[in-house]
Design a protein around this motif. Structure first.
Motif, PDB file in Angstrom:
ATOM      1  N   LEU A   1       0.743  -1.252  -0.008  1.00  0.00           N
ATOM      2  CA  LEU A   1      -0.085  -0.036  -0.013  1.00  0.00           C
ATOM      3  C   LEU A   1       0.851   1.248  -0.113  1.00  0.00           C
ATOM      4  O   LEU A   1       0.510   2.238  -0.807  1.00  0.00           O
ATOM      5  N   GLY A   2       2.016   1.214   0.962  1.00  0.00           N
ATOM      6  CA  GLY A   2       2.741   2.190   1.006  1.00  0.00           C
ATOM      7  C   GLY A   2       3.610   2.641  -0.464  1.00  0.00           C
ATOM      8  O   GLY A   2       3.685   3.842  -0.996  1.00  0.00           O
ATOM      9  N   LEU A   3       3.868   1.642  -1.060  1.00  0.00           N
ATOM     10  CA  LEU A   3       4.581   1.653  -2.525  1.00  0.00           C
ATOM     11  C   LEU A   3       3.680   2.331  -3.565  1.00  0.00           C
ATOM     12  O   LEU A   3       3.855   3.024  -4.433  1.00  0.00           O
ATOM     13  N   ARG A   4       2.243   1.866  -3.412  1.00  0.00           N
ATOM     14  CA  ARG A   4       1.037   2.348  -4.335  1.00  0.00           C
ATOM     15  C   ARG A   4       0.977   3.854  -3.959  1.00  0.00           C
ATOM     16  O   ARG A   4       1.033   4.528  -5.115  1.00  0.00           O
ATOM     17  N   ILE A   5       1.115   4.305  -2.732  1.00  0.00           N
ATOM     18  CA  ILE A   5       0.863   5.494  -2.379  1.00  0.00           C
ATOM     19  C   ILE A   5       1.779   6.390  -2.943  1.00  0.00           C
ATOM     20  O   ILE A   5       1.959   7.427  -3.600  1.00  0.00           O
ATOM     21  N   ARG A   6       3.359   5.851  -2.853  1.00  0.00           N
ATOM     22  CA  ARG A   6       4.411   6.538  -3.193  1.00  0.00           C
ATOM     23  C   ARG A   6       4.426   6.819  -4.870  1.00  0.00           C
ATOM     24  O   ARG A   6       4.738   7.929  -5.397  1.00  0.00           O
TER      25      ARG A   6
END
Length: 114
Positions: free
Chosen positions: A22-27
């Motif tokens: 999820l963090g990677l998608r937000i980034r």
């Protein structure tokens, strides 16, 4: 000194991996917009370190800030897919504690009287 919580320390590896993804998608969404970490932190009214924790998938990150980040990217509807409401859910149904079966690990009032 960092805060530790048993619920965070014992988080299941699949949970940690999902948060990381999820963090990677937000980034990726942030980078696609051309926004810096400072820009995002300013837009979300949080510190840069808090925003970095979201992109790193830290389990201590606030779900409210994550939801606001998704809203900024026009992806707030994706949050509804996280835990869809079961079809059998009824808003008038209440779950009540059984009067006959004690809850494990709870000391009853009778047991408190010495």
């Amino acid at each position: 000194m960092p805060k530790n919580s048993n619920s965070i320390i014992t988080a299941h590896p699949e949970t940690l991996k999902s948060l990381e993804n999820l963090g990677l998608r937000i980034r990726a969404s942030r980078v696609a917009q051309g926004w810096t970490i400072k820009d995002m932190a300013d837009r979300l009214f949080c510190s840069q370190n808090t925003y970095r924790a979201i992109e790193a998938g830290k389990p201590t990150a606030s779900i409210g800030i994550i939801a606001n980040a998704l809203w900024l990217f026009g992806q707030i509807d994706s949050l509804n897919a996280v835990a869809p409401l079961p079809l059998s859910a009824n808003s008038t149904t209440r779950v009540r504690k059984s009067k006959t079966k004690p809850i494990a690990g709870v000391i009853s009032d009778d047991e408190r009287n010495f």
